[in-house]
Design an enzyme around this catalytic site. Structure first.
Site, mmCIF file in Angstrom:
data_model
loop_
_atom_site.group_PDB
_atom_site.id
_atom_site.type_symbol
_atom_site.label_atom_id
_atom_site.label_comp_id
_atom_site.label_asym_id
_atom_site.label_seq_id
_atom_site.Cartn_x
_atom_site.Cartn_y
_atom_site.Cartn_z
ATOM 1 N N HIS A 107 1.451 -2.898 2.389
ATOM 2 C CA HIS A 107 1.773 -1.886 3.393
ATOM 3 C C HIS A 107 3.235 -2.077 3.777
ATOM 4 C CE1 HIS A 107 0.930 -5.364 5.934
ATOM 5 N NE2 HIS A 107 1.641 -4.777 6.886
ATOM 6 N N HIS B 286 6.880 -1.354 6.382
ATOM 7 C CA HIS B 286 7.459 -1.224 7.711
ATOM 8 C C HIS B 286 8.890 -0.720 7.601
ATOM 9 C CE1 HIS B 286 4.212 -3.404 9.706
ATOM 10 N NE2 HIS B 286 4.248 -4.266 8.703
ATOM 11 N N GLU C 15 9.512 -5.463 13.590
ATOM 12 C CA GLU C 15 8.632 -4.902 12.561
ATOM 13 C C GLU C 15 8.157 -3.513 12.977
ATOM 14 O OE1 GLU C 15 5.339 -7.165 10.165
ATOM 15 O OE2 GLU C 15 4.484 -6.455 12.049
ATOM 16 N N ASP D 41 15.872 -4.059 1.149
ATOM 17 C CA ASP D 41 15.591 -2.633 1.337
ATOM 18 C C ASP D 41 14.838 -2.029 0.155
ATOM 19 O OD1 ASP D 41 15.659 -0.265 2.836
ATOM 20 O OD2 ASP D 41 17.456 0.426 1.795
ATOM 21 N N HIS D 42 13.724 -1.388 0.473
ATOM 22 C CA HIS D 42 12.834 -0.759 -0.502
ATOM 23 C C HIS D 42 12.329 -1.755 -1.545
ATOM 24 C CE1 HIS D 42 14.530 2.799 1.397
ATOM 25 N NE2 HIS D 42 13.399 3.388 1.042
ATOM 26 N N CYS E 81 -3.380 -5.962 7.473
ATOM 27 C CA CYS E 81 -2.171 -6.507 6.844
ATOM 28 C C CYS E 81 -2.488 -7.254 5.554
ATOM 29 C CB CYS E 81 -1.430 -7.418 7.816
ATOM 30 S SG CYS E 81 -0.736 -6.538 9.220
ATOM 31 N N HIS F 207 4.905 -5.447 2.352
ATOM 32 C CA HIS F 207 4.427 -6.819 2.258
ATOM 33 C C HIS F 207 2.914 -6.850 2.408
ATOM 34 C CE1 HIS F 207 4.076 -8.100 6.756
ATOM 35 N NE2 HIS F 207 4.012 -6.800 6.671
#
Length: 137
Positions: free
Chosen positions: A39, A41, A127, A79-80, A33, A14
């Site tokens: 980037h 998490h 996170e 996811d991903h 961020c 995100h």
């Protein structure tokens, strides 16, 4: 009242930014961020349901069913993925952990509460190992 929590994990990218601000202003507000290249998490998701248990109903709900609900309504969508670009329920929203947690709660409430006698109590989203947020709906 008894509570049951299921943990799931997902990885997502995100970027925190506001389109009405310059790159410099975004960086001052959101730090690294705001990286234009995004980037990622490794998120830990904790879903807590509540209900009554007794000898007739010794479990709040089947954990396998809870896992399926979480995976079908949340994990498969996140996811991903890039939270800013790929996730329908995050469209037009800042991809903060707090807002993501609220939106995950909304995604899960109906499917979980369709299971007789079960209420969605909370969603907690970590996170990092040091930062998490929790939504009670």
């Amino acid at each position: 009242m008894t509570f049951l929590t299921r943990r799931e994990q997902f990885n997502a990218a995100h970027r925190m930014y506001r389109q009405d601000l310059t790159e410099e202003e975004n960086f001052r507000l959101f730090g690294k961020c705001a990286n234009p290249n995004y980037h990622g998490h490794n998120y830990d998701l904790f879903v807590t349901v509540k209900g009554e248990v007794d000898h007739e109903r010794p479990c709040i709900m089947d954990l396998k069913e809870l896992k399926v609900i979480i995976n079908d309504h949340v994990i498969e969508k996140l996811d991903h993925r890039n939270l800013n670009l790929d996730v329908d329920f995050m469209a037009g929203k800042m991809a903060s952990t707090e807002l993501l947690c609220i939106e995950i709660f909304k995604q899960l409430k109906g499917p979980i509460e369709a299971y007789a006698g079960v209420c969605l109590h909370s969603v907690r989203l970590a996170e990092t190992e040091n930062n998490s947020t929790e939504c009670f709906g």
